[in-house]
Write a protein that holds these residues in place. Structure first.
Motif, short mmCIF file in Angstrom:
data_model
loop_
_atom_site.label_atom_id
_atom_site.label_comp_id
_atom_site.label_asym_id
_atom_site.label_seq_id
_atom_site.Cartn_x
_atom_site.Cartn_y
_atom_site.Cartn_z
N UNK A 163 87.26 -0.32 60.54
CA UNK A 163 86.21 0.87 60.78
C UNK A 163 87.07 2.21 61.51
N UNK A 164 87.56 1.72 62.49
CA UNK A 164 88.24 2.79 63.59
C UNK A 164 89.43 3.24 62.60
N UNK A 165 90.13 2.66 61.89
CA UNK A 165 91.33 2.93 61.27
C UNK A 165 91.04 4.13 60.41
N UNK A 166 89.98 3.71 59.38
CA UNK A 166 89.48 4.78 58.37
C UNK A 166 88.81 5.89 59.43
N UNK A 167 87.89 5.62 60.38
CA UNK A 167 87.43 6.74 61.06
C UNK A 167 88.29 7.92 61.63
N UNK A 168 89.54 7.55 62.20
CA UNK A 168 90.35 8.34 62.69
C UNK A 168 91.18 8.82 61.90
N UNK A 169 91.32 8.42 60.80
CA UNK A 169 92.20 9.23 59.49
C UNK A 169 91.16 10.04 58.72
N UNK A 170 90.00 9.66 58.30
CA UNK A 170 89.16 10.51 57.79
C UNK A 170 88.53 11.75 58.59
N UNK A 171 88.17 11.47 59.90
CA UNK A 171 87.84 12.36 61.06
C UNK A 171 89.00 13.91 60.88
N UNK B 206 83.91 17.95 56.14
CA UNK B 206 82.52 17.61 56.11
C UNK B 206 82.23 15.93 56.96
N UNK B 207 81.31 16.06 57.79
CA UNK B 207 81.15 14.73 58.47
C UNK B 207 80.56 13.49 57.53
N UNK B 208 79.86 13.99 56.65
CA UNK B 208 79.35 13.25 55.72
C UNK B 208 80.31 12.54 54.63
N UNK B 209 81.31 13.21 54.37
CA UNK B 209 82.61 12.67 53.97
C UNK B 209 83.25 11.63 54.80
N UNK B 210 83.39 11.91 55.88
CA UNK B 210 83.89 10.86 56.83
C UNK B 210 83.13 9.68 56.81
N UNK B 211 81.81 9.85 56.65
CA UNK B 211 80.88 8.56 56.56
C UNK B 211 81.16 7.85 55.17
N UNK B 212 81.12 8.56 54.20
CA UNK B 212 81.49 8.07 52.99
C UNK B 212 82.89 7.34 52.74
N UNK B 213 83.91 7.65 53.37
CA UNK B 213 85.06 7.00 53.30
C UNK B 213 85.07 5.72 53.99
N UNK B 214 84.30 5.57 55.08
CA UNK B 214 84.10 4.33 55.90
C UNK B 214 83.33 3.48 55.03
N UNK B 215 82.29 3.94 54.43
CA UNK B 215 81.51 2.97 53.39
C UNK B 215 82.33 2.58 52.42
#
Length: 393
Positions: free
Chosen positions: A212-220, A225-234
């Protein structure tokens, strides 16, 4: 330039983990080498002397002599083999002297001394095995702690217009590693942060938290768009988690509009503390399922915007805090605790909260617990302020 900095950031956590694990191993070896060959076996020696004095005072001959074996047996639990051997030889010498003084038959005295030496040899072996297990456990603990520190990277005290503080306690205290996660990332799109809780504990939960943290740091950093960050983690969790695994999380961002953006995915609602000290829960207006379960529910997370002025604070936490119970099975009242201890220094506030939480549960938490407090200290900075060195960190 930004591409090079981005590429370096991908490998930095791996290098950091490798370096910290190596340092942890060297530290364990240095501590093991620096210890004396045997500690002072004070208690076992006192026990042997007490048995000898009892024998002298009672003049009982053979009755007390077998109890001398308790000395090396006790030393095995607290000392290294050299210390155990010293206690055993002392007990044998005293036993031989007392037996001779009392006129104990040679065959009986030889049998007692043989048993005493056998107990000493077994105790030396037990002490050696115990010492080896302790060294292995110390190495495992140090490596686990280094891995956890590399996973949950330190959060700076000041990021852009914010002051930040974090407190984390793992339920697996022996390993100092757990399944709660947090991160704060300065990006060209503003400050973004996540606090979450992985289902389960121990190493499997840590693996999911790392994902989760790896994907979040990359996507953030990449997604405006913050929802796009959540979508990539999902999407990442949907590919990698089992059907019964999930992660509850709150993802928040500040895009310099005087507001906070919050996406709550099945997590405990954050607490918003106004500059006047009022504390209120940020209940999600559109509840969303935990990360990894969207396909089962069909619900899509929504963005929630909150006014966030200078002096306001946002507390994100995991359920290890709010579900902590005292001896009467009462939950810890987090909102009341925040109202009591809120201050202009997030670190001081969290220290007071953490100490009160430990006092509430009697000194030991039974679940992972994370607290992250964000305080707006100054007016919004220009967008470029976080796209340079701070964002690179």
């Amino acid at each position: 330039m930004s591409e090079d900095r981005h590429h370096g950031g991908d490998h930095a956590p791996t290098r950091l983990l490798r370096d910290r694990v190596a340092r942890a191993r060297r530290s364990v070896h240095r501590r093991a080498a620096g210890r004396p060959a045997a500690g002072t076996p004070v208690l076992p020696v006192l026990l042997v002397v007490a048995v000898a004095l009892a024998d002298v005072a009672g003049g009982a001959g053979m009755i007390w002599l077998p109890l001398l074996a308790a000395g090396p047996a006790l030393a095995a639990a607290t000392n290294r083999p050299c210390g155990v051997l010293c206690v055993g030889l002392l007990a044998a010498a005293l036993g031989a002297a007392l037996g001779t003084a009392h006129g104990v038959p040679v065959r009986e005295l030889a049998a007692v001394l043989s048993a005493l030496l056998a107990v000493t040899a077994a105790s030396c072996l037990a002490g050696a095995l115990r010492g080896r297990r302790e060294r292995v456990l110390a190495a495992v603990r140090s490596v686990a702690e280094a891995a956890q520190h590399a996973l949950l990277q330190p959060v700076p005290e000041t990021v852009g217009p914010f002051q930040v503080a974090v407190r984390y306690s793992a339920a697996a205290a022996e390993a100092r590693i757990g399944g709660d996660l947090y991160a704060l990332v300065p990006t060209p799109h503003g400050v973004r942060l996540i606090v979450g809780d992985v289902r389960g504990k121990g190493l499997p939960a840590v693996g999911t938290a790392a994902l989760v943290l790896g994907v979040f740091r990359e996507a953030a950093y990449d997604e405006p768009d913050l929802l796009a960050v959540v979508g990539r983690i999902e999407r990442s969790l949907a590919r990698n988690l089992g059907p019964d695994d999930f992660v509850t999380a709150v993802v928040a961002g500040h895009a310099r509009s005087g507001h906070l953006e919050v996406v709550n995915c099945g997590h405990a609602p954050p607490l918003l503390v106004s500059a006047s000290g009022d504390v209120g829960a940020v209940e999600p207006t559109h509840p969303a399922p935990p990360l990894g379960l969207r396909a089962l529910s069909g619900q899509v997370p929504r963005l929630q915007r909150l006014p966030f002025a200078v002096g306001d604070q946002l507390l994100l936490y995991t359920d290890g805090v709010t579900e902590a119970r005292d001896h009467t099975r009462a939950f810890y009242p987090l909102a009341d605790g925040v109202a009591r201890h809120v201050s202009d220094e997030p670190a001081r506030t969290l220290t007071a909260l953490h100490d009160e939480l430990l006092a509430h549960v009697g000194g030991r938490l039974h679940d992972d617990a994370a607290l992250l407090l964000l305080r707006k200290n100054t007016a919004d900075a220009p967008l470029c302020a976080l796209s340079g060195s701070e964002a690179a960190r």
